[in-house]
Motif scaffolding. Structure first.
Motif, PDB file in Angstrom:
ATOM      1  N   THR A 170       0.983  -1.228   0.142  1.00 42.86           N
ATOM      2  CA  THR A 170       0.007   0.096  -0.036  1.00 42.86           C
ATOM      3  C   THR A 170       0.759   1.303  -0.007  1.00 42.86           C
ATOM      4  N   TYR A 171       2.059   1.236   0.682  1.00 43.89           N
ATOM      5  CA  TYR A 171       2.710   2.454   0.637  1.00 43.89           C
ATOM      6  C   TYR A 171       3.353   2.726  -0.368  1.00 43.89           C
ATOM      7  N   ALA A 210      -0.170  -2.363  -9.641  1.00 40.60           N
ATOM      8  CA  ALA A 210       0.475  -3.652  -9.323  1.00 40.60           C
ATOM      9  C   ALA A 210       0.515  -3.936  -7.859  1.00 40.60           C
ATOM     10  N   ALA A 211       0.930  -2.949  -7.194  1.00 39.50           N
ATOM     11  CA  ALA A 211       1.539  -3.020  -5.819  1.00 39.50           C
ATOM     12  C   ALA A 211       0.159  -2.874  -4.936  1.00 39.50           C
ATOM     13  N   ALA A 212      -1.026  -2.315  -5.169  1.00 43.24           N
ATOM     14  CA  ALA A 212      -2.216  -2.158  -4.577  1.00 43.24           C
ATOM     15  C   ALA A 212      -3.030  -3.814  -4.233  1.00 43.24           C
ATOM     16  N   SER A 213      -3.513  -3.737  -3.020  1.00 42.90           N
ATOM     17  CA  SER A 213      -4.449  -4.973  -2.815  1.00 42.90           C
ATOM     18  C   SER A 213      -5.620  -4.938  -2.450  1.00 42.90           C
ATOM     19  N   ASP A 214      -5.923  -3.475  -1.781  1.00 44.84           N
ATOM     20  CA  ASP A 214      -7.226  -2.994  -1.541  1.00 44.84           C
ATOM     21  C   ASP A 214      -8.026  -2.632  -2.432  1.00 44.84           C
ATOM     22  N   LEU A 227      -8.531   1.039  -3.177  1.00 43.96           N
ATOM     23  CA  LEU A 227      -7.650   1.698  -3.721  1.00 43.96           C
ATOM     24  C   LEU A 227      -7.193   1.617  -5.189  1.00 43.96           C
ATOM     25  N   LYS A 228      -7.518   0.220  -5.494  1.00 45.28           N
ATOM     26  CA  LYS A 228      -7.307   0.124  -7.074  1.00 45.28           C
ATOM     27  C   LYS A 228      -8.147   0.763  -7.917  1.00 45.28           C
ATOM     28  N   SER A 229      -9.607   0.997  -7.161  1.00 43.71           N
ATOM     29  CA  SER A 229     -10.481   1.611  -8.041  1.00 43.71           C
ATOM     30  C   SER A 229     -10.096   3.249  -8.418  1.00 43.71           C
ATOM     31  N   VAL A 230      -9.435   3.672  -7.099  1.00 42.04           N
ATOM     32  CA  VAL A 230      -9.001   4.978  -7.176  1.00 42.04           C
ATOM     33  C   VAL A 230      -7.783   5.258  -8.278  1.00 42.04           C
ATOM     34  N   ILE A 231      -6.690   4.237  -8.201  1.00 35.16           N
ATOM     35  CA  ILE A 231      -5.872   4.386  -8.999  1.00 35.16           C
ATOM     36  C   ILE A 231      -6.270   4.317 -10.466  1.00 35.16           C
TER      37      ILE A 231
END
Length: 206
Positions: free
Chosen positions: A85-86, A116-120, A123-127
């Motif tokens: 997440t960081y 690729a780094a996000a798991s939530d 957060l993926k939707s935001v990206i």
């Protein structure tokens, strides 16, 4: 279940049980203790790692917000190396700076790394939403539409519909844009967003 007639039989049964299973019990106890120690070590290790990542993230973001291009290299290295997440948040920060500097290709790269780094899922939707906007600015409408498919959740329906309308309009598909905005108005859109999509539909007929 065995029934014993007196305490002596119970004691003998217990002795026999330990004679037959003592080694297995001892191994079980050792494994249990080992698992507990290992679990505590792992938790401690995770906490230390998380603390270090948090501190490194704060340093990276501070460098980015200082708006000094020479400090971006360290922040980019952090975003690329932290597969968590960081790293995803660092990628978002860098992407925003690159968008502001009109370096859209670099912004897209950071968002892809962050994804690729996000798991939530949120957060993926935001990206994905920011990535689709960047791809639209880069005049890559088909890629942007594909990116929108990665945004899940009913809460995103109206925002996705609004952006889909913009993307389709950029392709010259006024009918598709209208359909997207109509769907957005009928979804869970806020009053402000609904009004904005209605205005966009009205402008199509001008």
């Amino acid at each position: 279940m065995e029934v014993y007639s007196n305490e002596n039989e119970q004691v003998d049964a217990i002795k026999n049980f330990f004679a037959e299973n003592g080694k297995a019990l001892a191994v079980g106890v050792i494994l249990g203790i080992g698992a507990l120690v290992g679990w505590r070590y792992w938790n401690s290790h995770q906490e230390n790692t998380s603390r270090e990542s948090s501190q490194a993230y704060e340093t990276a973001v501070a460098a980015v917000k200082a708006n000094k291009p020479e400090t971006f290299a360290a922040a980019e290295k952090f975003a690329a190396s932290e597969k968590n997440t960081y790293g995803a948040f660092a990628g978002l920060e860098l992407a925003q700076q690159f968008v502001d500097a009109n370096q859209l290709d670099k912004a897209e790269k950071q968002l892809q790394l962050g994804l690729a780094a996000a798991s939530d899922d949120n957060l993926k939707s935001v990206i994905n939403m920011r990535l689709a906007r960047v791809q639209l600015q880069m005049k890559q409408p088909d890629a942007a539409l594909k990116t929108l498919e990665g945004i899940k959740g009913e809460g995103w329906a109206a925002i996705v519909a609004d952006l889909r309308g913009e993307i389709l309009l950029s392709k010259g598909d006024k009918q598709g844009a209208r359909a997207a905005w109509e769907a957005g108005v009928k979804s869970n859109a806020s009053p402000a967003l609904s009004e904005m999509m209605r205005m966009k539909m009205n402008n199509l007929s001008i």
